[in-house]
Write a protein that holds these residues in place. Structure first.
Motif, mmCIF file in Angstrom:
data_model
loop_
_atom_site.group_PDB
_atom_site.id
_atom_site.type_symbol
_atom_site.label_atom_id
_atom_site.label_comp_id
_atom_site.label_asym_id
_atom_site.label_seq_id
_atom_site.Cartn_x
_atom_site.Cartn_y
_atom_site.Cartn_z
ATOM 1 N N PHE A 59 9.183 17.726 -8.928
ATOM 2 C CA PHE A 59 7.894 18.381 -9.130
ATOM 3 C C PHE A 59 7.000 17.562 -10.048
ATOM 4 N N THR A 60 7.577 17.016 -11.124
ATOM 5 C CA THR A 60 6.783 16.209 -12.048
ATOM 6 C C THR A 60 6.216 14.984 -11.357
ATOM 7 N N THR A 61 7.011 14.355 -10.497
ATOM 8 C CA THR A 61 6.519 13.201 -9.753
ATOM 9 C C THR A 61 5.273 13.570 -8.955
ATOM 10 N N ALA A 62 5.337 14.702 -8.246
ATOM 11 C CA ALA A 62 4.190 15.148 -7.450
ATOM 12 C C ALA A 62 2.995 15.478 -8.333
ATOM 13 N N LYS A 63 3.238 16.208 -9.394
ATOM 14 C CA LYS A 63 2.154 16.619 -10.301
ATOM 15 C C LYS A 63 1.496 15.401 -10.939
ATOM 16 N N GLU A 64 2.316 14.437 -11.357
ATOM 17 C CA GLU A 64 1.776 13.235 -11.984
ATOM 18 C C GLU A 64 1.002 12.375 -10.983
ATOM 19 N N LEU A 65 1.485 12.296 -9.762
ATOM 20 C CA LEU A 65 0.770 11.529 -8.749
ATOM 21 C C LEU A 65 -0.639 12.084 -8.554
ATOM 22 N N ARG A 66 -0.743 13.386 -8.414
ATOM 23 C CA ARG A 66 -2.063 13.993 -8.247
ATOM 24 C C ARG A 66 -2.891 13.831 -9.527
ATOM 25 N N GLY A 67 -2.271 14.015 -10.664
ATOM 26 C CA GLY A 67 -2.997 13.891 -11.922
ATOM 27 C C GLY A 67 -3.490 12.483 -12.177
ATOM 28 N N ARG A 68 -2.818 11.499 -11.607
ATOM 29 C CA ARG A 68 -3.190 10.091 -11.788
ATOM 30 C C ARG A 68 -4.111 9.590 -10.674
ATOM 31 N N PRO A 110 0.820 -1.215 0.000
ATOM 32 C CA PRO A 110 0.000 0.000 0.000
ATOM 33 C C PRO A 110 0.852 1.263 0.000
ATOM 34 N N VAL A 111 0.401 2.244 -0.763
ATOM 35 C CA VAL A 111 1.072 3.547 -0.828
ATOM 36 C C VAL A 111 0.078 4.594 -0.345
ATOM 37 N N GLU A 112 0.257 5.028 0.890
ATOM 38 C CA GLU A 112 -0.655 6.003 1.475
ATOM 39 C C GLU A 112 -0.060 7.399 1.515
ATOM 40 N N SER A 113 1.277 7.479 1.406
ATOM 41 C CA SER A 113 1.947 8.777 1.454
ATOM 42 C C SER A 113 3.281 8.672 0.730
ATOM 43 N N VAL A 114 3.711 9.797 0.167
ATOM 44 C CA VAL A 114 4.970 9.840 -0.587
ATOM 45 C C VAL A 114 5.743 11.090 -0.193
ATOM 46 N N THR A 115 7.022 10.920 0.094
ATOM 47 C CA THR A 115 7.926 12.046 0.328
ATOM 48 C C THR A 115 8.920 12.125 -0.817
ATOM 49 N N ILE A 116 9.035 13.296 -1.429
ATOM 50 C CA ILE A 116 9.942 13.523 -2.553
ATOM 51 C C ILE A 116 11.078 14.417 -2.077
ATOM 52 N N PHE A 143 -3.790 10.037 -7.155
ATOM 53 C CA PHE A 143 -3.280 9.752 -5.817
ATOM 54 C C PHE A 143 -3.846 10.774 -4.826
ATOM 55 N N ALA A 144 -4.465 10.288 -3.755
ATOM 56 C CA ALA A 144 -5.100 11.175 -2.784
ATOM 57 C C ALA A 144 -4.387 11.188 -1.440
ATOM 58 N N GLY A 145 -3.271 10.487 -1.330
ATOM 59 C CA GLY A 145 -2.563 10.416 -0.058
ATOM 60 C C GLY A 145 -1.728 11.657 0.226
ATOM 61 N N ASN A 146 -1.040 11.623 1.372
ATOM 62 C CA ASN A 146 -0.177 12.745 1.750
ATOM 63 C C ASN A 146 1.015 12.824 0.798
ATOM 64 N N LEU A 147 1.364 14.037 0.426
ATOM 65 C CA LEU A 147 2.430 14.252 -0.563
ATOM 66 C C LEU A 147 3.287 15.423 -0.108
ATOM 67 N N ILE A 148 4.584 15.167 0.026
ATOM 68 C CA ILE A 148 5.512 16.175 0.552
ATOM 69 C C ILE A 148 6.711 16.293 -0.385
#
Length: 410
Positions: A23-32, A9-15, A34-39
């Motif tokens: 930035f692209t990783t974060a943007k793509e996660l949200r665009g795909r 399970p992936v509930e949160s991601v730290t970049i 992903f609703a978890g915590n993102l930092i």
């Protein structure tokens, strides 16, 4: 709840790192979805674009806000927390990042987007604090402060960054000397023919070009002095070194992850530890057959690896990317390149207004392997489709400026 490619399970991601890949990783996660915590953790705070540092930002035509990859309200709207700070340690088993101030951030997965540090000259005087580099906004601000009418700027390294800065320095009235051991530089990127054409633009515009190897830098009350292997001494008020980067792999190494001129990842951007991924300039892909690819440093690679990591983290199909592409600007012209311009085969040249404009590299079987152009973005995009789709094209039609390249892709 998202599941990455290993099914956990992936509930949160730290970049770690707020450059283009992070930035692209974060943007793509949200665009795909992903609703978890993102930092995002970065010492500069809000992510910004690096290519303008040697061009528009250095010239002052764009300010710090203009080069942000997204404004603050985007991060609030997409619930992406940006932590301003330095990552000091990584504990992969816990997916925990330790900051310099001792605070810790734990998540389901960590993505290393640490980029690279400017490569320093390994010669006496190469580590002077007054010898400039260009990796950050602060570096660009410092460089701009010394670019005054009559200021003598010596640039060591005539690749993309060195050439762009040389061009940008001219409007300030600076006197520029461009030093490189290779004549012409950039052959691996654009092929010999275009590399020669581009390098010749410098002396045509008043930049002195020196081919040779610097062996020392000295300084005194009169400024800096670059001592060449030939014995020549080049006097300068400021020296900029632009000879590439060294990937920032310290976090990964100390955490026991495999590195080899980059953090080793598979084709999903995952390191040898299932909790840690790596993207961008600091990552290096090992294919499933064991082939270790060359590490790439261009802007599109950062975007592509960020998108791939996001898809992998969510257990989605990995995106397919075309032949590698890059761009650069100098002396009022725009250069783009795609694919491989130096493999076996031959070069076909297309002219515009009687001057060489587009350069095509054909492999021994006659298929297009690469293309590079001056002010020819449409041609490069068409060439990319020809490469990706492996379409055989008559060389005479490639050379004919009356032939619409887009029609050759159909």
């Amino acid at each position: 709840m998202a599941l990455d490619i290993v099914g956990a399970p992936v509930e949160s991601v730290t970049i770690v790192g707020g450059g283009m890949s992070g930035f692209t990783t974060a943007k793509e996660l949200r665009g795909r979805g992903f609703a978890g915590n993102l930092i995002i953790i970065d010492p500069a705070g809000l992510p910004y674009d690096r290519p303008p540092l040697s061009k528009d930002y250095l010239l002052g035509s764009r300010d710090a806000q203009d080069i942000q990859l997204a404004h603050a309200d985007w991060f609030a709207e997409h619930q992406v927390d940006v932590v301003t700070g330095h990552a000091a340690a990584l504990r992969p088993d816990e997916a925990t990042v330790v900051l310099e101030d001792g605070s810790e951030i734990t998540s389901s997965r960590v993505v290393l987007a640490t980029g690279g540090a400017a490569r320093r000259l390994g010669i006496p005087g190469g580590d002077f604090e007054t010898v400039l580099e260009l990796r950050t906004r602060e570096d660009a601000d410092r460089l701009r402060s010394v670019l005054k009418p009559g200021a003598r700027l010596a640039i060591i390294g005539a690749g993309l960054i060195g050439a762009e800065v040389a061009s940008s320095a001219l409007p300030f009235g600076a006197e520029v000397v461009l030093i490189d051991p290779v004549d012409p530089p950039l052959v691996p990127a654009v092929g010999h023919e275009l590399a020669r054409l581009l390098h010749d633009m410098h002396p045509e515009r008043g930049i002195r070009v020196v081919t040779g190897v610097p062996t020392a830098i000295t300084r005194d009350s009169a400024g800096h002095h670059v001592v060449m292997e030939s014995g020549e001494r080049i006097d300068a008020d400021a020296v900029l070194v632009g000879i590439g980067i060294i990937p920032e792999t310290g976090l990964a190494e100390e955490a026991g992850l495999e590195t080899d001129n980059g953090v080793i990842v598979d084709e999903s951007q995952r390191t040898g530890h299932p909790n840690v991924y790596a993207v961008g300039d600091s990552s290096r892909i090992r294919r499933s057959d064991g082939t270790l690819l060359r590490r790439a440093e261009h802007w599109e690679h950062a975007v592509n690896t960020g998108a791939t990591a996001a898809a992998a983290l969510l257990g989605q199909d990995l995106p397919k990317h075309g032949a590698s592409w890059f761009w650069s600007d100098r002396h009022g012209v725009h250069i783009e390149g795609v694919g491989n311009m130096t493999g076996e085969g031959n070069t076909v040249v297309r002219e515009k207004d009687g001057k060489p404009s587009v350069f095509f590299r054909l492999d021994p079987d006659g298929y297009l392997a690469g293309c590079a152009a001056i002010d020819g973005g449409m041609s490069v995009r068409a060439a990319r489709r020809l490469i990706d789709q492996r379409i055989l094209v008559d060389p005479q039609r490639l050379a004919d400026p009356a032939v619409d390249l887009k029609k050759l892709t159909k």
